[in-house]
Motif scaffolding. Structure first.
Motif: not given
Length: 202
Positions: A21-29, A32-38
């Motif tokens: 729950k805590s980990l967000t897509m923003d955190d992942i992007a 991993l040094k990728i854009s949220k769009k990608t």
């Protein structure tokens, strides 16, 4: 393909460290040094990514178990074999990720546990069939039912209202669950193999 595996391994680590729950897509992007769009082009939402991460990790566990089943001929020895990967997988059950998965994503959790139970059941039934041919397992029990009972037993450490986990460690619980299962299915010849394995370990 290798890039996909590397990506899933990194995301798996992030989920384990931070929680489902805590980990967000923003955190992942960001990590991993990728854009949220990608990231959103790859996965429509966090739930779909979480599902793929769980499926990937379950397949690793199942593959390890199948490999043991094929490489160790004696059915009792195979069940008592210690595998570092399996132990690690078991230990990560007590993670923030799992607790949040059960609480916030019960449908995803139940779906994957049902899949895991089916695959584990297939492996256990194969082991029982081999053990019966070797004279190590009894004939007078339902292999399918016992495989389900074993899965149910091993999965209750975290959510049983009757178990005080402050008095019994996960490792001890899993070992005693395995002992209970093995003592229930082995013939006298199978029990002799178990005895020899325990003597060799001590």
């Amino acid at each position: 393909m290798e890039k996909d595996i590397e990506f899933l391994e990194k995301v798996s680590e992030l989920f384990l460290e931070n929680g489902a729950k805590s980990l967000t897509m923003d955190d992942i992007a960001r990590e991993l040094k990728i854009s949220k769009k990608t990231l959103y082009q790859m996965y429509k939402n966090k739930e779909s990514l979480l599902e793929e991460v769980l499926a990937y990790n379950l397949e690793i566990v199942i593959s390890k178990m199948r490999n043991l089943d094929e490489t160790i001929e004696n059915a009792v020895e195979r069940m008592l074999a210690r595998d570092k990967g399996m132990v690690r997988a078991s230990e990560t059950n007590n993670s923030l990720m799992l607790r949040q998965l059960i609480k916030y994503y019960p449908q995803i959790f139940n779906k994957h546990m049902l899949y895991f139970s089916e695959k584990l059941s297939e492996i256990l039934i194969h082991n029982i069939e081999r053990g019966r041919k070797q004279g190590l397992y009894r004939e007078d029990f339902d292999a399918h039912l016992y495989s389900k009972l074993f899965f149910q037993l091993t999965m209750t450490y975290d959510n049983s209202p009757f178990l005080d986990t402050t008095n019994i460690s996960r490792t001890q619980y899993h070992q005693e669950s395995l002992n209970l299962y093995m003592n229930a299915i082995t013939s006298e010849a199978g029990k002799e193999v178990m005895k020899k394995i325990k003597q060799n370990k001590s």
